[in-house]
Design a protein around this motif. Structure first.
Motif, PDB file in Angstrom:
ATOM      1  N   CYS A 196       0.832  -1.201   0.000  1.00 23.84           N
ATOM      2  CA  CYS A 196       0.000   0.000   0.000  1.00 23.84           C
ATOM      3  C   CYS A 196       0.874   1.260   0.000  1.00 23.84           C
ATOM      4  N   LYS A 197       1.898   1.250   0.845  1.00 27.75           N
ATOM      5  CA  LYS A 197       2.804   2.394   0.960  1.00 27.75           C
ATOM      6  C   LYS A 197       3.562   2.620  -0.354  1.00 27.75           C
ATOM      7  N   TYR A 198       4.035   1.554  -0.947  1.00 30.10           N
ATOM      8  CA  TYR A 198       4.787   1.654  -2.205  1.00 30.10           C
ATOM      9  C   TYR A 198       3.893   2.174  -3.333  1.00 30.10           C
ATOM     10  N   ALA A 199       2.706   1.611  -3.471  1.00 31.47           N
ATOM     11  CA  ALA A 199       1.775   2.038  -4.513  1.00 31.47           C
ATOM     12  C   ALA A 199       1.413   3.515  -4.352  1.00 31.47           C
ATOM     13  N   ASN A 200       1.241   3.934  -3.120  1.00 29.40           N
ATOM     14  CA  ASN A 200       0.890   5.315  -2.829  1.00 29.40           C
ATOM     15  C   ASN A 200       2.010   6.273  -3.227  1.00 29.40           C
ATOM     16  N   ARG A 201       3.244   5.858  -2.979  1.00 26.11           N
ATOM     17  CA  ARG A 201       4.395   6.701  -3.308  1.00 26.11           C
ATOM     18  C   ARG A 201       4.562   6.854  -4.819  1.00 26.11           C
ATOM     19  N   VAL A 202       4.324   5.785  -5.561  1.00 27.88           N
ATOM     20  CA  VAL A 202       4.444   5.864  -7.020  1.00 27.88           C
ATOM     21  C   VAL A 202       3.327   6.736  -7.596  1.00 27.88           C
ATOM     22  N   SER A 203       2.121   6.627  -7.043  1.00 27.02           N
ATOM     23  CA  SER A 203       1.015   7.483  -7.492  1.00 27.02           C
ATOM     24  C   SER A 203       1.371   8.958  -7.340  1.00 27.02           C
ATOM     25  N   TYR A 204       1.971   9.291  -6.215  1.00 27.37           N
ATOM     26  CA  TYR A 204       2.388  10.678  -5.966  1.00 27.37           C
ATOM     27  C   TYR A 204       3.355  11.150  -7.056  1.00 27.37           C
ATOM     28  N   GLN A 205       4.281  10.275  -7.409  1.00 28.06           N
ATOM     29  CA  GLN A 205       5.282  10.640  -8.412  1.00 28.06           C
ATOM     30  C   GLN A 205       4.619  10.946  -9.752  1.00 28.06           C
ATOM     31  N   VAL A 206       3.602  10.182 -10.110  1.00 28.46           N
ATOM     32  CA  VAL A 206       2.905  10.403 -11.384  1.00 28.46           C
ATOM     33  C   VAL A 206       2.083  11.692 -11.331  1.00 28.46           C
ATOM     34  N   LEU A 207       1.415  11.929 -10.198  1.00 29.86           N
ATOM     35  CA  LEU A 207       0.619  13.152 -10.053  1.00 29.86           C
ATOM     36  C   LEU A 207       1.479  14.400 -10.136  1.00 29.86           C
ATOM     37  N   ASN A 208       2.758  14.260  -9.819  1.00 35.15           N
ATOM     38  CA  ASN A 208       3.662  15.394  -9.714  1.00 35.15           C
ATOM     39  C   ASN A 208       4.393  15.693 -11.027  1.00 35.15           C
ATOM     40  N   GLN A 209       3.995  15.033 -12.115  1.00 34.26           N
ATOM     41  CA  GLN A 209       4.651  15.261 -13.405  1.00 34.26           C
ATOM     42  C   GLN A 209       3.596  15.355 -14.497  1.00 34.26           C
ATOM     43  N   HIS A 210       4.006  15.820 -15.675  1.00 37.26           N
ATOM     44  CA  HIS A 210       3.045  16.051 -16.761  1.00 37.26           C
ATOM     45  C   HIS A 210       2.608  14.748 -17.435  1.00 37.26           C
ATOM     46  N   SER A 211       3.527  13.802 -17.546  1.00 37.23           N
ATOM     47  CA  SER A 211       3.261  12.562 -18.272  1.00 37.23           C
ATOM     48  C   SER A 211       2.816  11.446 -17.324  1.00 37.23           C
ATOM     49  N   PRO A 212       1.936  10.525 -17.780  1.00 36.75           N
ATOM     50  CA  PRO A 212       1.567   9.375 -16.954  1.00 36.75           C
ATOM     51  C   PRO A 212       2.663   8.335 -16.862  1.00 36.75           C
ATOM     52  N   ARG A 213       3.767   8.527 -17.603  1.00 36.92           N
ATOM     53  CA  ARG A 213       4.860   7.558 -17.606  1.00 36.92           C
ATOM     54  C   ARG A 213       6.072   8.102 -16.849  1.00 36.92           C
ATOM     55  N   LEU A 214       6.572   7.328 -15.911  1.00 37.66           N
ATOM     56  CA  LEU A 214       7.753   7.724 -15.156  1.00 37.66           C
ATOM     57  C   LEU A 214       8.962   7.831 -16.081  1.00 37.66           C
ATOM     58  N   THR A 215       9.788   8.824 -15.837  1.00 31.05           N
ATOM     59  CA  THR A 215      11.028   8.958 -16.603  1.00 31.05           C
ATOM     60  C   THR A 215      12.198   8.342 -15.853  1.00 31.05           C
ATOM     61  N   ARG A 216      12.040   8.102 -14.572  1.00 28.75           N
ATOM     62  CA  ARG A 216      13.075   7.464 -13.757  1.00 28.75           C
ATOM     63  C   ARG A 216      12.416   6.827 -12.550  1.00 28.75           C
ATOM     64  N   GLY A 217      13.203   6.016 -11.820  1.00 33.29           N
ATOM     65  CA  GLY A 217      12.678   5.390 -10.615  1.00 33.29           C
ATOM     66  C   GLY A 217      12.475   6.406  -9.511  1.00 33.29           C
ATOM     67  N   LEU A 218      12.027   5.945  -8.362  1.00 36.15           N
ATOM     68  CA  LEU A 218      11.823   6.842  -7.239  1.00 36.15           C
ATOM     69  C   LEU A 218      13.149   7.421  -6.779  1.00 36.15           C
ATOM     70  N   PRO A 219      13.146   8.625  -6.218  1.00 38.27           N
ATOM     71  CA  PRO A 219      14.400   9.247  -5.761  1.00 38.27           C
ATOM     72  C   PRO A 219      15.176   8.327  -4.822  1.00 38.27           C
ATOM     73  N   GLU A 220      16.472   8.182  -5.093  1.00 40.65           N
ATOM     74  CA  GLU A 220      17.364   7.349  -4.298  1.00 40.65           C
ATOM     75  C   GLU A 220      16.860   5.923  -4.187  1.00 40.65           C
ATOM     76  N   ARG A 221      16.056   5.488  -5.153  1.00 41.76           N
ATOM     77  CA  ARG A 221      15.470   4.151  -5.219  1.00 41.76           C
ATOM     78  C   ARG A 221      14.553   3.843  -4.041  1.00 41.76           C
ATOM     79  N   GLU A 222      14.735   4.559  -2.917  1.00 38.47           N
ATOM     80  CA  GLU A 222      13.889   4.405  -1.742  1.00 38.47           C
ATOM     81  C   GLU A 222      13.693   2.948  -1.374  1.00 38.47           C
ATOM     82  N   ASP A 223      14.791   2.183  -1.348  1.00 42.36           N
ATOM     83  CA  ASP A 223      14.709   0.770  -1.007  1.00 42.36           C
ATOM     84  C   ASP A 223      14.131   0.545   0.379  1.00 42.36           C
TER      85      ASP A 223
END
Length: 433
Positions: free
Chosen positions: A397-424
């Protein structure tokens, strides 16, 4: 997530001196796993036009209209000739999901669909290929003589948006173009409701059902994203039966959930959907994200998080449990989790299109990581039962939520890179503490 995909970490021990008990197993297994999806391949084309342009092509300002292939081709040529196009993005809900999965996992996914036999440099088909991650395997696309789908967003002089949609050949995927070996080795088969509801005579529904039958033969989970509330609302009972008979995992937003279940509360809608599937992902806009699934009663794990009120009292009590398919449980227990938008949501939402696809990509990454780990370390305590996910429901749930945020924060629905610092660390499983 620490796997699958290539890691950049250094080895502080001789690689050849790994645990000898694991060496034999690792040498026998394939390198990783993959996700396969079927999509209506289309390109989103954005252009600035005047009112005369709209009138010339019979379009009504501010409305959406399906146009014939000939009209679409003439319209596109004029846009290209006069250099009116501002953006050409690869689209399609499954295409977006697979692209985002491959960016997150740094690993292979496989797209099935159609592609133009003749591709012009700078054209829409060319842009589709350019905007798709190189980790998405496009070698199984079926060639067609004609255009793939095109969705034109025409921005008028007053800023109003007019939509002209040309399906082209995007629904011409044939059953013989479905490779069984590709599906048999996959961690999941990902589909959208649009594939089933095509015009009479188009081969896409038959190809989709053949892929589903293949997935069932090889025990591969089938994942369905619901598309829009209008598709589901036309015949909710059809989709309930479809989920029950063919689908393991369903992804939806709160509007689609209401159309499917009749429940306006996302938690109750997710609970109702568990009558038909094993795992539910429901995005609920400003309310965040809900997930629901099954686990084995004997292996349930209590949460360390505060217990949440809701239509189901203290519903997140066992969210630290890992998900299983109901058929694999001796005593199935329903489990639920919820998370509010990451950091309260973006300060400015750049794009709402694709946030759900991003969340689903994160879920697919976790499922594939589980299969990868099972291949590499089959005797691990993490695989004493046939779990569907690698992490607990709360962590997914936490991971899915974080990726959704990343998409909402950019113009395209496709990520151009992984999450910052990979956030392992985000993906540390309850079971790994």
């Amino acid at each position: 997530m620490k796997f699958p995909g290539k890691r950049k970490s250094k080895h502080y021990f001789p690689v050849s001196a790994r645990d000898p008990l694991l060496q034999a197993v690792q040498s026998e297994q394939e390198e990783g796993s993959w996700v396969v999806g079927i999509d209506q391949t289309l390109v989103d084309i954005e252009a600035q036009v005047d009112n005369d342009f709209l009138t010339r092509y019979g379009l009504s300002a501010g409305h959406s209209l399906v146009i014939e292939d000939g009209v679409a081709e003439a319209l596109y040529r004029e846009l290209m000739r006069d250099e009116l196009i501002s953006h050409q993005f690869a689209g399609g809900t499954i295409g977006n999901t697979l692209h985002n999965y491959s960016v997150l996992a740094d690993d292979r996914s496989i797209l099935l669909g159609v592609m133009c036999n003749n591709i012009q440099i700078g054209g829409y088909a060319y842009r589709y290929l350019c905007n798709t991650s190189s980790r998405v395997d496009l070698n199984y696309l079926q060639g067609v003589d004609g255009a793939i789908g095109r969705c034109f967003t025409l921005i008028g002089e007053q800023g109003e948006r007019t939509f002209a949609i040309s399906p082209g050949q995007m629904n011409q995927l044939r059953a013989e173009s479905i490779p069984e070996a590709v599906i048999a080795g996959a961690s999941a088969l990902v589909l959208t409701s649009y594939l089933v509801r095509c015009k009479a005579g188009e081969p896409m529904p038959e190809a989709t059902m053949q892929a589903i039958a293949c997935a069932k033969r090889h025990q591969v989970p089938v994942v369905l994203t619901l598309g829009t509330k209008f598709v589901i609302g036309d015949n909710p009972q059809f989709w309930r039966d479809f989920l029950r008979d063919h689908v393991s995992i369903v992804a939806m937003n709160e509007e689609e959930a209401l159309a499917l279940t009749g429940e306006s509360d996302p938690l109750l809608a997710a609970d109702r959907a568990l009558e038909w599937v094993d795992l539910v992902l429901c995005t609920a806009g400003p309310a965040g994200l809900y997930m629901a699934g099954y686990t084995e009663e004997a292996n349930k794990r209590k949460t360390d998080h505060p217990l949440l009120p809701g239509a189901i009292a203290e519903f997140n009590q066992y969210e630290f449990s890992r998900v299983m398919r109901q058929q694999d449980c001796e005593q199935p227990l329903r489990i639920y989790s919820h998370i509010a938008p990451y950091m309260g949501g973006p300060e400015k939402i750049m794009n709402t299109n694709g946030a759900g696809d991003g969340a689903l990509a994160a879920l697919l990454h976790d499922i594939t990581a589980n299969n990868y780990h099972r291949q590499k370390v089959p005797n691990s305590s993490k695989h004493v039962r046939p779990y569907l996910t690698y992490s607990s429901l709360a962590q997914v749930c936490k991971y899915a939520n974080r990726v959704s945020y990343q998409v909402l924060n950019q113009h395209s629905p496709r990520l151009t890179r992984g999450l910052p610092e990979r956030e392992d660390s985000l993906e540390e499983s309850y079971w790994d503490r």
